[in-house]
Motif scaffolding. Structure first.
Motif, PDB file in Angstrom:
ATOM      1  N   UNK A   1       0.825  -1.216   0.000  1.00 17.61           N
ATOM      2  CA  UNK A   1       0.000   0.000   0.000  1.00 17.61           C
ATOM      3  C   UNK A   1       0.856   1.262   0.000  1.00 17.61           C
ATOM      4  N   UNK A   2       2.020   1.192   0.645  1.00 19.93           N
ATOM      5  CA  UNK A   2       2.880   2.379   0.776  1.00 19.93           C
ATOM      6  C   UNK A   2       3.319   2.922  -0.579  1.00 19.93           C
ATOM      7  N   UNK A   3       3.333   2.082  -1.611  1.00 23.01           N
ATOM      8  CA  UNK A   3       3.750   2.541  -2.943  1.00 23.01           C
ATOM      9  C   UNK A   3       2.840   3.633  -3.487  1.00 23.01           C
ATOM     10  N   UNK A   4       1.582   3.645  -3.050  1.00 23.83           N
ATOM     11  CA  UNK A   4       0.672   4.683  -3.551  1.00 23.83           C
ATOM     12  C   UNK A   4       0.195   5.598  -2.422  1.00 23.83           C
ATOM     13  N   UNK A   5       0.916   5.575  -1.286  1.00 26.65           N
ATOM     14  CA  UNK A   5       0.556   6.479  -0.194  1.00 26.65           C
ATOM     15  C   UNK A   5       0.984   7.889  -0.579  1.00 26.65           C
ATOM     16  N   UNK A   6       0.029   8.763  -0.803  1.00 25.90           N
ATOM     17  CA  UNK A   6       0.317  10.141  -1.217  1.00 25.90           C
ATOM     18  C   UNK A   6      -0.947  10.978  -1.075  1.00 25.90           C
ATOM     19  N   UNK A   7      -0.750  12.283  -1.025  1.00 26.54           N
ATOM     20  CA  UNK A   7      -1.883  13.208  -0.945  1.00 26.54           C
ATOM     21  C   UNK A   7      -2.155  13.870  -2.286  1.00 26.54           C
ATOM     22  N   UNK A   8      -1.208  13.796  -3.191  1.00 28.25           N
ATOM     23  CA  UNK A   8      -1.422  14.361  -4.519  1.00 28.25           C
ATOM     24  C   UNK A   8      -2.189  13.346  -5.365  1.00 28.25           C
TER      25      UNK A   8
END
Length: 362
Positions: free
Chosen positions: A122-129
């Motif tokens: 999941x961390x690969x797509x953890x982002x706010x943008x």
């Protein structure tokens, strides 16, 4: 001394926010680490916690509307039911809308499967943008709110341009694509009924491209070890035209009705529909966008819900009350505004139960 303490507290909170965000664990990751008490970051202020009393059972408070007769001679009665719920409560549930229960179950299961993947996946797509139109995060208002809430979210842009299919996590990709097709059809059905409920033509809202922009948020509410200190989702109103929610059978969604909080009890096969601020404005205050929240989850089984928010696609066009709904007896209650202006304000404030709608009043 007081100033020093305040500065130290602010610094500690800033550090805690930074550490939580950079860990990319999300709330699920915190639960998996074995914690038995909430980090201070998630502890809400007394004015919020004092309202977290169980809602009194009111099984008929949120109406359930049968849409099986929507295309028959009974359509006017369905329109009347939808219109009444939108005017009085701003919330209702619908059944018999044409989607097999297996599709609902698959969609919920796929969203649960995404959130229960290993942290590093999941961390690969953890982002706010949202450059790729797909993002995983915890609390979109994390850096604006007084306290974080006990949930994680997968957000995917469904329209007007669907997110790059390869960016949608494989574990839920097929189900998201299928759900997108269903919510386009359901959105058309619901906007038609709501338009007629205002005394307008069935295609009035669709003519303004109110179905085109669709954002899906898949929320995951893990077990919470201290229910009296936090919430799953803060009280707020939705910014769009309508929101369509598929929830599992765990429960926790509540709606503000008058001075009371009312449970939106899960019904097998039902979808929850609520009016957004934009439609309240366009209806000239006839339809109501109301405060709602989600309590922290007391169950070992996680709560999963999937909301799709619908917005007009042209963010620079001006919107306001429909001219047909404005008269000398009922003058325009709101000024003209653009969706861009609204969203800019929405995403720079916390979810605090204070609707932006009053900012646009005439």
């Amino acid at each position: 001394m007081g100033v020093t303490n305040t500065t130290q507290q602010s610094f500690d909170r800033a550090q805690e926010l930074k550490q939580f965000e950079e860990s990319k664990l999300g709330v699920k990751g915190l639960v998996d680490s074995g914690l038995t008490s909430l980090p201070p970051l998630f502890v809400h202020p007394p004015e919020t916690l004092s309202t977290l009393k169980p809602a009194r059972p009111k099984p008929d408070s949120i109406p359930t509307i049968d849409l099986s007769c929507r295309d028959s001679f009974r359509r006017p009665s369905v329109v009347a039911e939808v219109g009444r719920a939108a005017c009085e409560l701003g919330f209702f549930q619908v059944v018999n809308y044409g989607v097999p229960t297996e599709v609902l179950d698959r969609t919920i299961a796929a969203m649960k499967a995404f959130h229960e993947q290993p942290i590093e996946t999941k961390a690969r797509i953890y982002r706010r943008e949202m450059e790729t139109s797909v993002s995983f995060f915890s609390n979109f208002d994390l850096f604006h709110s007084k306290a974080a809430s006990w949930r994680d979210t997968l957000q995917i842009m469904l329209g007007p341009k669907l997110a790059d299919v390869e960016e949608i996590p494989e574990v839920c990709r097929n189900e998201v694509l299928e759900w997108n097709q269903q919510v386009q059809r359901l959105g058309s059905l619901l906007l038609g009924l709501l338009s007629e409920g205002l005394g307008l033509s069935a295609d009035k809202l669709q003519e303004l491209a109110c179905l085109e922009t669709r954002v899906m948020v898949g929320h995951y509410y893990p077990y919470c070890p201290q229910l009296d200190l936090t919430v799953g989702l803060m009280s707020h109103t939705d910014p769009g035209v309508i929101t369509l929610v598929l929830q599992d059978q765990i429960g926790g969604l509540q709606v503000k009705h008058g001075d009371e909080w009312v449970d939106v009890a899960p019904i097998p096969g039902a979808l929850v529909v609520n009016i957004g601020d934009t439609l309240q404005i366009m209806s000239n205050d006839k339809y109501k966008s109301v405060d709602h929240r989600v309590l922290a989850n007391p169950n070992r089984e996680p709560r999963v819900s999937i909301a799709v928010l619908y917005y007009p696609s042209n963010h620079e066009n001006e919107f306001g009350p429909f001219p047909e709904l404005v008269s000398s007896d009922k003058p325009a209650a709101f000024r003209q505004f653009t969706i861009s202006e609204y969203m800019r304000r929405f995403f720079t404030k916390e979810l605090d139960g204070k609707s932006l709608i009053n900012y646009f009043r005439a």
